[in-house]
Every structure is written in structure tokens, then in C-alpha cells.
Design a protein around this motif. Sequence first.
Motif, short mmCIF file in Angstrom:
data_model
loop_
_atom_site.label_atom_id
_atom_site.label_comp_id
_atom_site.label_asym_id
_atom_site.label_seq_id
_atom_site.Cartn_x
_atom_site.Cartn_y
_atom_site.Cartn_z
N TYR A 198 0.83 -1.21 0.00
CA TYR A 198 0.00 0.00 0.00
C TYR A 198 0.86 1.26 0.00
N HIS A 202 0.60 3.95 -3.05
CA HIS A 202 0.24 5.34 -2.75
C HIS A 202 1.35 6.29 -3.19
N SER A 210 -6.21 4.98 -2.03
CA SER A 210 -4.92 4.48 -1.57
C SER A 210 -4.51 5.14 -0.27
#
Length: 400
Positions: A198, A202, A210
Motif C-alpha cells: 500500500y 500510494h 490508496s
Amino acid sequence: MPTTEAARRLRQEAKAEAKHILEWWRTHMPSADGGFHGEIDADGRPVPDAPRSVILYTRMLWFFSAMATYLKSDKALGLAHRAAAYIRAHFVDPDHGGLYWLLDHRGQVTDAKKQGYAQAFGIYALAEYVRATDDAASLALARQLQRDVEERLWEPVHGGYVEAMSAYWRDAGDQRLSDKDADCPKTMNTHLHVLEAYTLLHRVAPDEVSNAALYRALDVFAGRFANGADGHLRLFFDIDWTDRTAAVSYGHDVEASWLMWEAAEVLHDRDMMARIRPLVLGLADATLRDGFNGRGGLSYERTFEGHLDRDGEWWGQAEGVIGFVNAWQMTAEPRYLDAAAGLWEYLKAQYKAGSGGEWTWYGADAVRPPVGLAGQWKCPYHNGRAMIELDHRLKKTKTA
């Protein structure tokens, strides 16, 4: 060695080693069918009928993509394209979504379960591939895998991500990632790599989704796994967060320290960074205090009954180098850089780092038989990433 010289030398050797690692994987792994061998034995020979693991393939996709960007290498980029194409053709479930766990050597599915760990590495690898290529289809697939994790693996009653589900996103029964692991539905390892994935997604393609997903993953990891009273990670939990941890994993402690800090930095949230900072340094300090094996490297683990496995694996040493450099950058305390430099010397002396080829699984001083150089769990992700991180981090440091 003075701090400035130690940092400069570490960076120079890391840059050279990154090229050596890429060359080994470039020359040893491609197979005649357009994919990659599933295993290379301890003597450097392909194992013809070895299964093909989604973990090996996604980690190779990440590695070749990262090296393509880092070294501006067309050869690495070509291998990244090859890995991405194979994953799309063979590992993506076209009917139910997600990534299959295991194929045979012909590329046929043999284990279709949806392991959370595998979906995380799919996101991680695709995000790095997007960074190297700006490929819109790969970004769409990464976002879909994130939706699968959030919608299908998030456990709504107690929070957190469940370890595994069946091919049809039903109860998988046995939750274990490997034979080494406890059969528990919530694990540190999967949550750590969801967090890692993640963070990169992002960073590469930020949006509101995100951002929210990364906040949630970091909040759970910090609150449930990184708050051990002894400074070490908690590893295994039941569905209701009953703690089943029975050991300390030193490599994971130090790996989690820098990945948590990276996630907090990517969020650009000072309050979150203030919350995470003592946990990050606590993990680094606990590893520095308890993790060294008396030979110069990190032990693998210690059970709560007191058994210490001193034969650390290659990946834990690699993560230690980054984790201690990260702690040094956060604090400017020389003891952390000394630990990182010491681990690098241990890797060269024991694991064949710096020798122009792939590292061994165990050090030469281990009381273990030789293990293959590549396979389901022996990938270029830990050592390749360590070399890239060292160069990037020490380049930004004035003393380097």
C-alpha cells in the motif's frame, strides 16, 4: 571506521552489488517457454520440474522493474515485461479475481487459493512496474487487487486482514503461509506486506482510496503487531486478536522498523510520524540488543521457551542493513551505522555477497546443508532492494 568513510564505502559497494545481483538473475532465471525457472539449485542449475510460485514471480517483477528504473537498464526492463506478461497470463484468476498461489512447471494451476500475502506482493510488484513503465493496465490491476484485499480479506468484526481464502473467496481452512508458520487467521507477516504494498502504490499513484487504505493498514500494524512490551513484534493472532505468538523473529523486527517509517513518511502526517517513531526505534533497538548471534550477524529467531536459532537467513541480514541505516538517519547515532556496516561485512564473509553472484540462503558458519539459490522463497527482493535502498539513502545523507 569514521562515520563518513563507512557510509561512503557502504554506498559504493551497494551500487556495485546491485549490478551483480541483476546479472545473476538475468542470466540464470529465464526459461525457454517465455517465463522463468521455478527453482535454481545450490550449484546454480535449473530444476526442470520445479513448481512456479506467485511469490517468486511477483518478487522478480518488482526486482526487474526496480532495477530498470534504478540502473536505467533496458535488459532489466525487458525482463520486467516478461514477468508481467507471464503473471497476467498464468497467475491472474480470470473468473474470480486475485492471484493464484502455485503453478506447475508448465504453468498450470495446482493451488488456486487466495493468500493475502500473495495479493500484497502482486500490488507491490505492479506498482513498481507502473513506476518503470506508466502502464495503465497494470495500475488498474494493482488497484483491483487492493480492492480484493479490502473487500474480501478485511475482517469486519475485529478488524485486520485474514490470512487466506479459497479460490472462490471462501474459508480456506488451513491458513498457513508455509510449514514454518502457525495456522492462525491473522499474522504479522501478511499485514507487514500489505502495508509495504500500500505504501508503494500510494507513492506511485496516490488517490483518496490508496490514502485511506494505507492509513488503515498502518494503524492496524502499529496497534496490533508493533506494540510488544519487549520491543519485539507480535506474530500470530486468532480472529478476535487473541495472541498466539510463540517466538521472536529478528529479521522481521528490523524489516518492519523501516517499512513502518516509510509508510508514515509517504502519508506526510506529522501526528502519525510522532506515533510511529518510538515503535520504529524500539524495534531497531530490540534487534540490536537481542538479535545478534555472536558471530557478527542476526539470528533467525528465539522461541519463548528460550531456544535460539543462530543461523540467520540471508534476507534478515539484508533487512538489518537497511533497518539500521534508517535508524541512523532518524537519530544520527553512530551505533546504528556501525551495526549496518558490520552486517554488510558479515554478508560478504558468510553469504557470498560481493562475490559477483547470488547470495546463499545461510551463512558459511551455519549448521545447515546448502539450499537452492532461487525458488519459492529465495528471490532477489530482499538483497536487491537492500542495495537500491542503501544507495538512495546514503546519497541523500550529507556524511556520505
